[in-house]
Design an enzyme around this catalytic site. Sequence first.
Site, PDB file in Angstrom:
ATOM      1  N   THR A   8       1.022  -1.308   0.173  1.00 30.12           N
ATOM      2  CA  THR A   8      -0.112   0.046   0.052  1.00 30.12           C
ATOM      3  C   THR A   8       0.766   1.192   0.013  1.00 30.12           C
ATOM      4  O   THR A   8       1.979   1.401   0.625  1.00 30.12           O
ATOM      5  CB  THR A   8      -0.787  -0.225   1.096  1.00 30.12           C
ATOM      6  OG1 THR A   8      -1.655  -1.047   1.035  1.00 30.12           O
ATOM      7  CG2 THR A   8      -1.579   1.074   1.506  1.00 30.12           C
ATOM      8  N   GLY A  42       3.786   1.689   7.768  1.00 33.76           N
ATOM      9  CA  GLY A  42       2.298   2.391   8.388  1.00 33.76           C
ATOM     10  C   GLY A  42       2.096   3.839   8.517  1.00 33.76           C
ATOM     11  O   GLY A  42       1.094   4.463   9.035  1.00 33.76           O
ATOM     12  N   GLU A  50      -0.292  -5.349   6.208  1.00 33.89           N
ATOM     13  CA  GLU A  50       0.987  -5.309   5.660  1.00 33.89           C
ATOM     14  C   GLU A  50       2.053  -6.233   6.356  1.00 33.89           C
ATOM     15  O   GLU A  50       2.721  -7.177   5.495  1.00 33.89           O
ATOM     16  CB  GLU A  50       1.549  -3.913   5.527  1.00 33.89           C
ATOM     17  CG  GLU A  50       0.972  -2.976   4.499  1.00 33.89           C
ATOM     18  CD  GLU A  50       1.647  -1.605   4.595  1.00 33.89           C
ATOM     19  OE1 GLU A  50       1.302  -0.911   3.400  1.00 33.89           O
ATOM     20  OE2 GLU A  50       2.526  -1.185   5.543  1.00 33.89           O
ATOM     21  N   LYS A  53      14.528   7.369   2.069  1.00 30.52           N
ATOM     22  CA  LYS A  53      14.017   6.609   3.127  1.00 30.52           C
ATOM     23  C   LYS A  53      14.857   5.769   3.799  1.00 30.52           C
ATOM     24  O   LYS A  53      14.624   4.932   4.712  1.00 30.52           O
ATOM     25  CB  LYS A  53      12.842   5.709   2.893  1.00 30.52           C
ATOM     26  CG  LYS A  53      11.393   6.516   2.524  1.00 30.52           C
ATOM     27  CD  LYS A  53      10.643   6.205   1.860  1.00 30.52           C
ATOM     28  CE  LYS A  53       9.591   6.713   1.551  1.00 30.52           C
ATOM     29  NZ  LYS A  53       8.317   6.167   0.735  1.00 30.52           N
TER      30      LYS A  53
END
Length: 262
Positions: free
Chosen positions: A33, A103, A111, A129
């Site tokens: 997602t 999240g 997930e 990231k």
Amino acid sequence: MSDTLSPIDTAKFVAAKRAVEFVEDGMKLGLGTGSTAFWMVRLLGEMVRNDGLKIVGVPTSTRTAELARQEGIKVISLDEAKWLDLTIDGADEFDAELNLIKGGGGALLQEKIVATASDQMIVISDVSKQVDTLGAFPLPVEVIPFGWQTTKALIEETLVSMDVLGQRTTLRMNGATPYVTDEGNHIIDLHVQRIGNARQLALILNQIPGVVENGLFIDICDVVVIGHGDGRVETHDINSGETTEGLVHFAENENIFSDMGD
Ligand SMILES: O=C[C@H](O)[C@H](O)[C@H](O)COP(=O)(O)O
């Protein structure tokens, strides 16, 4: 490199494009997602429609389920699939051991279940990231609504007892009301700055009554594909120690950019 996409979207797109090369006919896939996973689902849709790729997908959120169906990917539940060959998902942070914070988009619970039920998990990410130590990104913790304020206080006590740097916690909001996850829960974000012992924190958080799951993914991710704004991608495999680098070429007029919606 791209006139169509911003550098950050190019980075996400090329990471997704490299990752879908791992997908083989007949696979049962976990579909992540988020804005990076979005490209992965779009690319898989193209492969299904244009190349006759035969896959089934287990989505990790209602958003991804809707997108996958729109793309013509056959969607099944995790209970139907039982076990998956591969999950491809984004992350909010990853470190050198490929431990993750996830999240940021609120989908961490499904997930984590889906990634854990997979032979392999590939994270797709832009380079921003990548961190030395997890924790600059607020750590999401999913809690049940009943007594959430007490659960929040217990989480804060835990952070104090573990001497974690930064002990502020906030209830995630959706406008004027608490954010509600696909499972009907709330999310408390932990502004801890730096997580010295992520493995220990992940275990301890899940022992607090009211906590359903936390966004630390420890020893779950196998491979990270890191995209750059100029189209370069790096792939790190934590199990083999192998690292590869390359350039992903794509045409500005790819159909996939023609109906991006947002
Ligand atoms: O809950 C959301 C997920 O964990 C996402 O994979 C994560 O937040 C990264 O999302 P994005 O690719 O949009 O940065």
